[in-house]
Design an enzyme around this catalytic site. Structure first.
Site, short mmCIF file in Angstrom:
data_model
loop_
_atom_site.label_atom_id
_atom_site.label_comp_id
_atom_site.label_asym_id
_atom_site.label_seq_id
_atom_site.Cartn_x
_atom_site.Cartn_y
_atom_site.Cartn_z
CE1 TYR A 47 79.92 39.22 68.70
CE2 TYR A 47 80.00 41.60 68.53
CZ TYR A 47 80.50 40.42 69.02
OH TYR A 47 81.60 40.45 69.83
CG HIS A 50 86.70 42.10 62.34
ND1 HIS A 50 86.66 41.11 63.30
CD2 HIS A 50 85.48 42.69 62.36
CE1 HIS A 50 85.47 41.12 63.88
NE2 HIS A 50 84.74 42.06 63.34
CB SER A 95 81.55 44.37 70.26
OG SER A 95 81.43 45.00 69.01
CB SER A 96 82.66 49.67 69.21
OG SER A 96 83.13 48.99 68.07
CB CYS A 97 79.04 46.43 66.42
SG CYS A 97 78.81 44.87 67.25
CE LYS A 131 79.76 39.77 72.63
NZ LYS A 131 80.42 39.09 73.77
P1 GDP Z 1 82.97 46.38 60.91
O1 GDP Z 1 83.95 47.31 61.58
O2 GDP Z 1 82.02 45.77 61.87
O3 GDP Z 1 82.26 47.06 59.76
O4 GDP Z 1 83.75 45.12 60.32
P2 GDP Z 1 84.94 44.85 59.29
O5 GDP Z 1 86.25 44.96 59.96
O6 GDP Z 1 84.62 43.54 58.64
O7 GDP Z 1 84.83 45.98 58.15
C1 GDP Z 1 85.27 47.29 58.36
C2 GDP Z 1 85.32 48.05 57.04
O8 GDP Z 1 86.41 47.56 56.24
C3 GDP Z 1 84.07 47.90 56.16
O9 GDP Z 1 83.82 49.15 55.54
C4 GDP Z 1 84.53 46.88 55.13
O10 GDP Z 1 83.79 46.95 53.90
C5 GDP Z 1 85.97 47.32 54.92
N1 GDP Z 1 86.83 46.33 54.28
C6 GDP Z 1 87.66 46.58 53.24
N2 GDP Z 1 88.27 45.45 52.83
C7 GDP Z 1 87.84 44.47 53.66
C8 GDP Z 1 88.13 43.07 53.72
O11 GDP Z 1 88.90 42.51 52.93
N3 GDP Z 1 87.52 42.37 54.72
C9 GDP Z 1 86.66 42.98 55.61
N4 GDP Z 1 86.10 42.22 56.58
N5 GDP Z 1 86.36 44.29 55.54
C10 GDP Z 1 86.94 45.02 54.58
#
Ligand code: GDP
Length: 312
Positions: A139, A182, A110-112, A143
């Site tokens: 995570y 996500h 994963s990119s993380c 990975k």
């Molecule tokens: P990341 O890419 O590993 O950081 O995972 P996420 O997809 O959970 O979050 C991506 C970005 O979207 C972060 O800056 C979150 O704070 C933002 N975000 C905004 N609204 C939401 C929400 O309702 N759920 C999640 N999971 N992230 C959100």
């Protein structure tokens, strides 16, 4: 190299997940036999179960798409689950694959895995050059161990096994639970529910300024099958769409797709996570793969699929 999948038995580990499901769909056109194991038949965290199952199933190739996955909140809340389960799943499968002489394995990261402040776009060689983003470090460390273990089998035992690192993914079969999902499925759900209830606002976590790249899982599956057939090498390969949006722009795109205008409320009590995450996918493109659908089209078909499946 060209690895012909015709007549091969390919085990898709994690077939019930969004990625595994997409890989199963994509492999259907390759003339091989796709094998899967249900969760009741095989617990991937249990070493002896994986060994016994693999000795019985005898796959020729494995796409290792099984993982404990989740968004920013779930990673923060359940660090043991994300670190322990992922370490066990990958160690068990790779070890059993070696014992059973499995010729090809494609491990999915994963990119993380990349450092929080890696130069953007993030190239493969940024791995392990700096501290990780703390919200998903659990995570990511599992990975990274999986990539290294895949490489170690190549080095020590000459296994032609490879790894691919997808960017943020979305598509049919995604997780729509607001506590563990996500951002893309979360915002699809929030806008859909706002439309149904007539709510005036939609809450977006964080500041809306972080940049993310999104790839449809069917595009990823196509790239993975391409790599399985065409790529051999020690180094992992990034798989991204090449375009990025802010979380605010993502919310606006989703609003258009759902067909509902609402005021965005940014919840500063929630974390932003890493400020920017764009993969450098030039290595994959140089290998000859470059087929990516646009974000709005991809979100549109994903929304339709979620409505049809009754997920939303
Ligand atoms: P990341 O890419 O590993 O950081 O995972 P996420 O997809 O959970 O979050 C991506 C970005 O979207 C972060 O800056 C979150 O704070 C933002 N975000 C905004 N609204 C939401 C929400 O309702 N759920 C999640 N999971 N992230 C959100």
């Amino acid at each position: 190299m060209a690895y012909d999948l015709k007549g091969r038995r390919v085990w898709v580990a994690g077939h019930r997940g969004m990625v595994g499901g997409a890989v199963v769909r994509r492999l259907a056109t390759e003339g091989g036999e796709v094998i899967t194991a249900g969760r009741d038949a095989l617990d991937l965290v249990e070493q002896t179960e994986v060994r016994d199952w693999m000795a019985e199933a005898r796959p020729d190739a494995i796409v290792l798409a099984a993982a404990k996955v989740g968004g920013i909140k779930a990673n923060n809340d359940f660090p043991v689950d994300f670190l322990y389960q992922n370490l066990m799943i990958e160690a068990n499968i790779l070890n059993a694959a070696h014992q059973n002489d499995v010729g090809r394995v494609l491990f999915l990261g994963s990119s993380c895995i990349y450092p929080k402040l890696a130069p953007q776009p993030i190239a493969e060689d940024s791995l392990l050059t700096g501290p990780l983003e703390p919200t998903n470090e659990w995570y990511a460390i599992a990975k990274i161990a999986g990539i290294r273990l895949t490489q170690a089998y190549r080095r020590q035992h000459g296994r032609d096994w490879i790894s691919a690192m997808p960017t943020n993914l979305y598509g049919p079969g995604d997780n729509y639970d607001l506590n563990s999902s996500h951002v893309l499925p979360a915002l699809l759900r929030k806008f859909h529910e706002a439309k149904v209830s007539g709510a005036k606002t939609v809450t977006v976590w964080g500041s809306g300024t972080p940049l993310r790249e999104f790839l449809h899982c069917d595009d990823l599956a196509d790239a993975l099958v391409f790599l399985l057939k065409e790529y051999s090498g020690h180094d992992h390969v990034n798989v991204g769409s090449g375009s990025e949006v802010t979380i605010r722009e993502l919310a606006e795109t989703i609003a258009r797709v759902v067909g509902y205008e609402a005021d965005l409320v940014f919840d500063a009590t929630k974390p932003d996570g890493t400020p920017r995450k764009l993969m450098d996918s030039s290595k994959l493109h140089a290998l000859g793969w470059n087929r990516v659908r646009g974000l709005e089209d991809g979100v549109r078909s994903t929304y339709a699929a979620a409505l049809e499946a009754g997920t939303l």
